[in-house]
Write an enzyme that holds these catalytic residues in place. Structure first.
Site, PDB file in Angstrom:
ATOM      1  N   LYS A   1      37.335  78.247  54.995  1.00 13.32           N
ATOM      2  CA  LYS A   1      35.602  78.782  54.381  1.00 13.32           C
ATOM      3  C   LYS A   1      35.503  80.164  54.953  1.00 13.32           C
ATOM      4  O   LYS A   1      35.852  81.102  54.303  1.00 13.32           O
ATOM      5  CB  LYS A   1      34.685  77.916  54.376  1.00 13.32           C
TER       6      LYS A   1
ATOM      7  N   ARG B   1      24.430  72.638  52.291  1.00 14.98           N
ATOM      8  CA  ARG B   1      25.453  71.505  53.636  1.00 14.98           C
ATOM      9  C   ARG B   1      24.131  69.847  52.464  1.00 14.98           C
ATOM     10  O   ARG B   1      25.057  68.887  52.906  1.00 14.98           O
ATOM     11  CB  ARG B   1      24.880  71.850  55.058  1.00 14.98           C
TER      12      ARG B   1
ATOM     13  N   ARG C   1      43.173  71.742  63.721  1.00 18.83           N
ATOM     14  CA  ARG C   1      42.442  73.036  63.542  1.00 18.83           C
ATOM     15  C   ARG C   1      41.235  73.319  64.595  1.00 18.83           C
ATOM     16  O   ARG C   1      40.935  74.648  64.670  1.00 18.83           O
ATOM     17  CB  ARG C   1      42.121  73.427  62.014  1.00 18.83           C
TER      18      ARG C   1
ATOM     19  N   ARG D   1      34.178  77.538  70.316  1.00 21.56           N
ATOM     20  CA  ARG D   1      32.917  77.281  70.391  1.00 21.56           C
ATOM     21  C   ARG D   1      32.012  76.419  70.271  1.00 21.56           C
ATOM     22  O   ARG D   1      33.290  74.870  70.724  1.00 21.56           O
ATOM     23  CB  ARG D   1      32.827  77.451  68.469  1.00 21.56           C
TER      24      ARG D   1
ATOM     25  N   ARG E   1      30.273  66.610  63.486  1.00 26.07           N
ATOM     26  CA  ARG E   1      30.201  66.911  62.199  1.00 26.07           C
ATOM     27  C   ARG E   1      30.513  66.389  61.003  1.00 26.07           C
ATOM     28  O   ARG E   1      30.209  66.563  59.829  1.00 26.07           O
ATOM     29  CB  ARG E   1      31.118  68.793  62.946  1.00 26.07           C
TER      30      ARG E   1
END
Ligand code: AMP
Length: 194
Positions: free
Chosen positions: A13, A88, A123, A133, A144
């Site tokens: 995204k 979300r 990824r 991160r 997640r």
């Protein structure tokens, strides 16, 4: 153009929004980026959000709505935006609908980037190594993805049920994915930076 980009963490995204913003001449608004900027700046909100983000959970709906409202009130968002990372969950869908109605800026399109789970995990691993991160660490990525399946997948269903969702294959060279998104939006031009 007022566009929402949906998709799992690592579906591309952010990458695609960054490519499409010049083509569509609207800002890329990533709620994850807004939060990471608050964390980096050490603001009280950032300090509060950091632990939640590092655990792969969602920051509270109230905080997110306030942050989004403030960002959408800035001048550059007057002619549209690409929203990445919001809504979300279903409560955020309702909050977004209310906000956009209040500011008289209805959405033009909702696009979901579809990428298989195995590719997502790969990824995020690559991004973890490249960018470090904390929430791309494989354990947190699994968390997640669980949060995505439970809370965010119903968001795509919500738009699909109302006929506004366009699903785009997010696997393949960046240019091709950008082209698919533009085609889905009815504007099949080549992105300016490709
Ligand atoms: P992202 O960069 O969009 O993957 O977001 C990174 C993290 O920021 C997420 O895992 C959440 O902890 C938090 N976050 C970003 N956007 C939202 C949102 N709309 N609602 C709640 N938490 C969010």
């Amino acid at each position: 153009m007022r566009l929402v980009l949906l998709g799992a963490p690592g579906s591309g995204k952010g990458t695609q929004a960054a490519r499409l913003k010049s083509e569509l001449d609207v800002p890329h608004i990533s709620t994850g980026d807004l939060l990471r900027a608050a964390v980096a700046a050490g603001t009280p909100l950032g300090q509060k959000a950091k632990a939640v983000m590092d655990a792969g959970q969602l920051v509270s709906d109230d905080i997110m709505l306030g942050m989004l409202e403030e960002r959408l009130s800035q001048d550059d968002a007057r002619n549209g935006f690409i929203l990445d990372g919001y809504p979300r969950n279903l409560a955020q869908v309702e909050a977004l609908n209310g906000l956009l109605e209040r500011i008289e800026q209805p959405l033009d399109a909702v696009v979901k980037l579809e990428v298989p789970a195995e590719e997502i995990v790969g990824r995020c691993e690559i991004r973890f190594k490249a960018q470090g991160r904390a929430d791309d660490n494989p354990d947190v990525v699994r968390k997640r993805l669980g949060v995505y399946a439970e809370q965010t997948a119903p968001v795509a269903d919500w738009y699909a049920e109302r006929g506004t969702l366009k699903v785009v294959d997010g696997v393949g060279p960046l240019d091709e994915v950008s082209q698919r998104i533009l085609a889905a939006l009815g504007s099949a031009r080549v992105p300016a930076d490709s």
